[in-house]
Write a protein that holds these residues in place. Structure first.
Motif, mmCIF file in Angstrom:
data_model
loop_
_atom_site.group_PDB
_atom_site.id
_atom_site.type_symbol
_atom_site.label_atom_id
_atom_site.label_comp_id
_atom_site.label_asym_id
_atom_site.label_seq_id
_atom_site.Cartn_x
_atom_site.Cartn_y
_atom_site.Cartn_z
ATOM 1 N N GLU A 158 73.602 11.060 65.795
ATOM 2 C CA GLU A 158 73.395 9.615 65.890
ATOM 3 C C GLU A 158 74.579 8.869 65.294
ATOM 4 O OE1 GLU A 158 71.101 8.022 67.378
ATOM 5 O OE2 GLU A 158 69.270 9.224 67.470
ATOM 6 N N VAL A 159 74.992 7.796 65.959
ATOM 7 C CA VAL A 159 76.046 6.928 65.444
ATOM 8 C C VAL A 159 75.427 5.982 64.408
ATOM 9 C CG1 VAL A 159 77.710 5.119 66.019
ATOM 10 C CG2 VAL A 159 77.384 7.053 67.565
ATOM 11 N N VAL A 160 75.983 5.967 63.199
ATOM 12 C CA VAL A 160 75.423 5.148 62.123
ATOM 13 C C VAL A 160 76.358 3.999 61.722
ATOM 14 C CG1 VAL A 160 73.922 6.943 61.191
ATOM 15 C CG2 VAL A 160 76.299 6.808 60.419
ATOM 16 N N TYR A 176 80.343 -1.796 61.378
ATOM 17 C CA TYR A 176 79.012 -2.304 61.022
ATOM 18 C C TYR A 176 78.026 -1.146 60.906
ATOM 19 C CZ TYR A 176 80.802 -6.943 62.179
ATOM 20 O OH TYR A 176 81.540 -8.101 62.208
ATOM 21 N N ILE A 177 77.241 -1.161 59.828
ATOM 22 C CA ILE A 177 76.228 -0.127 59.616
ATOM 23 C C ILE A 177 75.026 -0.402 60.509
ATOM 24 C CG2 ILE A 177 74.593 0.861 57.969
ATOM 25 C CD1 ILE A 177 76.617 0.426 55.784
ATOM 26 N N MET A 178 74.542 0.629 61.207
ATOM 27 C CA MET A 178 73.388 0.505 62.093
ATOM 28 C C MET A 178 72.150 0.975 61.329
ATOM 29 S SD MET A 178 75.356 1.959 65.490
ATOM 30 C CE MET A 178 74.136 1.364 66.661
ATOM 31 N N GLU A 179 71.531 0.042 60.639
ATOM 32 C CA GLU A 179 70.427 0.369 59.720
ATOM 33 C C GLU A 179 69.206 0.913 60.468
ATOM 34 O OE1 GLU A 179 69.556 -2.379 56.571
ATOM 35 O OE2 GLU A 179 71.510 -3.350 56.738
ATOM 36 N N THR A 215 67.337 4.493 59.667
ATOM 37 C CA THR A 215 65.907 4.608 59.373
ATOM 38 C C THR A 215 65.225 5.596 60.311
ATOM 39 O OG1 THR A 215 65.885 2.304 58.622
ATOM 40 C CG2 THR A 215 63.761 3.305 59.140
ATOM 41 N N SER A 216 65.633 5.585 61.596
ATOM 42 C CA SER A 216 64.989 6.455 62.588
ATOM 43 C C SER A 216 65.245 7.936 62.327
ATOM 44 C CB SER A 216 65.461 6.094 63.996
ATOM 45 O OG SER A 216 66.833 6.410 64.155
ATOM 46 N N VAL A 248 76.270 10.868 62.236
ATOM 47 C CA VAL A 248 75.581 11.963 61.560
ATOM 48 C C VAL A 248 75.413 13.075 62.582
ATOM 49 C CG1 VAL A 248 73.488 12.713 60.396
ATOM 50 C CG2 VAL A 248 74.388 10.423 59.971
ATOM 51 N N THR A 249 76.024 14.226 62.329
ATOM 52 C CA THR A 249 76.024 15.325 63.294
ATOM 53 C C THR A 249 74.696 16.071 63.281
ATOM 54 O OG1 THR A 249 76.907 16.948 61.729
ATOM 55 C CG2 THR A 249 78.499 15.584 62.924
#
Length: 287
Positions: A171-173, A178-181, A185-186, A213-214
């Motif tokens: 997932e791209v965080v 910009y942080i993808m909050e 959370t998911s 996050v790999t």
């Protein structure tokens, strides 16, 4: 109103209308198209283009024609979801071109495909020998899907009787600084965790073009300055992996000798051969 202003207004209106139509008809219009969807896309595009530059015609007539085509396309898509028979007529059926390793010449003729074209499609799949193919199916959208014979399929952990952990979806965080909050959370992580990871690397959010996050749970980071940080594998780990693969091959050979069942002997023999090929392919990267 000057003609050039009218053309600009008509063109902008046509673009907006096309965007709305595309959203209504769904994503299939953007991916592999059936024959009817292909015809619909071309016709609607031509109508929109004519509406933009045909100043002699009345604009509402073009809009009415576009609306009719859109409604017909929606109606046919709905009917094809409910009727298998109509779906076969409009979208066609998959055709088997190779079965049990044999080419079905009659089906090739029906689809108007030559042997040269078949071989070309197989080469696109990195298959250069027909003897490696068990089944080949031509799908409705023209894609050729191929099933290799059992002995030519890639080695998998299941073939070796190994169990592997479930792999998480990467997932791209962080994107464009910009942080993808919601994404954090998911996947069960928090913003504070991400910030602590960045702090360890002496980085800030604004420095990062993309962070992901790999599947293993580690954090991959790409900076705006294109400072690439490749993942370095220790030489000792490479040697250990190479040794373990060779040990697996030796174990398979031992199992082949120890069993008395002819079928099991053949399974172990083929598995050992496949693993030997994979080790040969990986050797330049592990030594």
């Amino acid at each position: 109103m000057p003609p050039w202003i009218e053309i600009i207004l008509r063109t902008l209106s046509a673009i907006i209308f096309l965007f709305i139509v595309t959203k209504i008809l769904g994503k299939r219009q953007l991916s592999e198209l059936s024959l009817f969807e292909y015809i619909t896309g071309i016709t609607i595009g031509n109508l929109a283009a004519s509406l933009s530059i045909d100043l002699d015609g009345r604009w509402y007539q073009g809009v009415a024609s576009l609306a009719v085509w859109t409604l017909v396309a929606m109606g046919i898509e709905y009917i094809t979801l409910k009727s298998k028979r109509l779906r076969n007529v409009l979208d066609g059926k998959s055709t088997i071109l190779i079965k049990n390793g044999d080419i079905l010449e009659e089906n090739l003729g029906k689809e108007r495909i030559t042997v040269d074209e078949l071989m070309e499609q197989l080469r696109y799949k990195n298959i250069f020998s027909l003897s490696d193919v068990d089944t080949a199916i031509l799908e409705q959208n023209g894609t050729l899907n191929v099933l290799l014979k059992k002995e030519n399929q890639p080695l998998t952990p299941k073939m070796l009787g190994m169990t592997v952990e479930k792999e998480l979806f990467p997932e791209v965080v962080i994107s464009d600084g910009y942080i993808m909050e919601d994404t954090l959370t998911s996947i069960g992580l928090s913003k504070s965790w991400l910030q602590s990871e960045l702090k360890k690397r002496r980085l800030q959010e604004k420095d990062i073009f993309l962070a992901q996050v790999t599947s293993s749970g580690s954090l991959y980071i790409d900076l705006y300055q294109d400072k690439i940080h490749p993942v370095h594998v220790d030489a000792g780990e490479k040697n250990l992996l190479y040794t373990l693969l060779n040990k697996c091959e030796a174990d398979l050979a031992l199992m082949q000798l120890s069993t008395k069942d002819p079928k099991e002997k053949e399974i172990y023999k083929q598995s050992a051969k496949q693993l030997q090929r994979e080790i040969k392919n990986l050797k330049p990267y592990l030594k």
